[in-house]
Scaffold this motif. Sequence first.
Motif, mmCIF file in Angstrom:
data_model
loop_
_atom_site.group_PDB
_atom_site.id
_atom_site.type_symbol
_atom_site.label_atom_id
_atom_site.label_comp_id
_atom_site.label_asym_id
_atom_site.label_seq_id
_atom_site.Cartn_x
_atom_site.Cartn_y
_atom_site.Cartn_z
ATOM 1 N N VAL A 1 -6.772 -62.067 -122.239
ATOM 2 C CA VAL A 1 -5.543 -62.749 -122.635
ATOM 3 C C VAL A 1 -4.386 -62.079 -121.916
ATOM 4 N N LEU A 2 -3.491 -62.888 -121.358
ATOM 5 C CA LEU A 2 -2.355 -62.362 -120.605
ATOM 6 C C LEU A 2 -1.085 -63.088 -121.031
ATOM 7 N N LEU A 3 -0.035 -62.328 -121.296
ATOM 8 C CA LEU A 3 1.286 -62.883 -121.569
ATOM 9 C C LEU A 3 2.170 -62.511 -120.390
ATOM 10 N N ASP A 4 2.565 -63.518 -119.598
ATOM 11 C CA ASP A 4 3.380 -63.269 -118.419
ATOM 12 C C ASP A 4 4.812 -62.926 -118.842
ATOM 13 N N ASP A 5 5.618 -62.497 -117.882
ATOM 14 C CA ASP A 5 6.978 -62.044 -118.189
ATOM 15 C C ASP A 5 7.834 -63.129 -118.830
ATOM 16 N N THR B 1 3.885 -63.679 -108.008
ATOM 17 C CA THR B 1 3.584 -64.972 -107.394
ATOM 18 C C THR B 1 2.273 -65.595 -107.846
ATOM 19 N N ALA B 2 1.373 -64.791 -108.446
ATOM 20 C CA ALA B 2 0.029 -65.313 -108.691
ATOM 21 C C ALA B 2 -0.603 -64.655 -109.910
ATOM 22 N N TYR B 3 -1.688 -65.290 -110.368
ATOM 23 C CA TYR B 3 -2.553 -64.727 -111.405
ATOM 24 C C TYR B 3 -3.857 -64.315 -110.731
ATOM 25 N N LEU B 4 -4.295 -63.079 -111.010
ATOM 26 C CA LEU B 4 -5.444 -62.527 -110.306
ATOM 27 C C LEU B 4 -6.529 -62.097 -111.276
ATOM 28 N N THR B 5 -7.774 -62.370 -110.911
ATOM 29 C CA THR B 5 -8.920 -61.829 -111.623
ATOM 30 C C THR B 5 -9.715 -60.965 -110.654
ATOM 31 N N ALA B 6 -10.470 -60.010 -111.197
ATOM 32 C CA ALA B 6 -11.316 -59.149 -110.366
ATOM 33 C C ALA B 6 -12.660 -58.969 -111.049
ATOM 34 N N ARG C 1 -3.963 -71.994 -118.550
ATOM 35 C CA ARG C 1 -2.537 -71.767 -118.770
ATOM 36 C C ARG C 1 -2.071 -72.721 -119.857
ATOM 37 N N TYR C 2 -1.513 -72.137 -120.903
ATOM 38 C CA TYR C 2 -1.143 -72.930 -122.067
ATOM 39 C C TYR C 2 0.190 -73.638 -121.849
ATOM 40 N N ASN C 3 0.279 -74.839 -122.404
ATOM 41 C CA ASN C 3 1.399 -75.727 -122.144
ATOM 42 C C ASN C 3 2.701 -75.196 -122.719
ATOM 43 N N LYS C 4 2.637 -74.611 -123.906
ATOM 44 C CA LYS C 4 3.837 -74.095 -124.557
ATOM 45 C C LYS C 4 3.901 -72.578 -124.420
ATOM 46 N N LYS C 5 5.122 -72.067 -124.468
ATOM 47 C CA LYS C 5 5.319 -70.631 -124.387
ATOM 48 C C LYS C 5 4.903 -69.968 -125.698
#
Length: 240
Positions: free
Chosen positions: A13-17, A79-84, A38-42
């Motif tokens: 789970v990630l909460l962006d800035d 600029t992006a969402y990254l997985t590893a 990516r969820y529609n609402k903040k």
Amino acid sequence: WNGYVSHSYNQYVLLDDDNTLLTVDHGDAYPRSVVMVRYNKKAPDASAFGGNRAVYVLPMGGSGAHTGVSVGAFEASDTAYLTAGNSVDQKANPYSTGTIRNIFVTSTQKDNFSADGTTEHWITNYKYIEYTDAKGNPQKTPEAVVTTPHLVKLNGNELMLLWTESINVIEDNKPVPSTIQKSMLLNGNGEPISGIYSFDGPLSDCKPIVVNGNILWYYTNNSAPVFYTLNPEDVRKVPR
């Protein structure tokens, strides 16, 4: 899309800035992919129902419970969402979940959240070593066995990728493994901006963090915690 994944072997789970809520799941069937939502609402108003967008960032081949994948990290750059993670060749023909795994990083652009906006970066490219054993029989072994990697955000435009390798060298007609830790600097799009740096301090399941500009984590030695730091500038010096 409601964010449903089955079976989900691992979840992030990630909460962006900007309070955008995202999740990553490792699915074996529905879908058979590493899938990012990516969820529609903040947050805190985000809901699992209605209007959410899903991207299959690492689609998988085959079928069944085994996928040949291990996901280790989910981070956001400017600029992006990254997985590893690590994975077998998911496009191989014939396909097998038991072959060599290599380290990957996926990058999904924030302004193009789609399959077209997603890039797979393969950091390692290990093959099999063919050799003859002491009895004269042909054998093969991986050049190296890689662990599930960590991905640490240094700032909005740089991240550190860390993993462990067990490297095989053929001596006296048999593979002799040695273990070493590896790291590499990536830019915000998941592209390497340094060469691969080798070091001795063991990694662990503890997710590394950034403290005073250095990367810090701990491992255990006879049940006692041992702290290790890595200076990103040492990694930056390694040419690509």
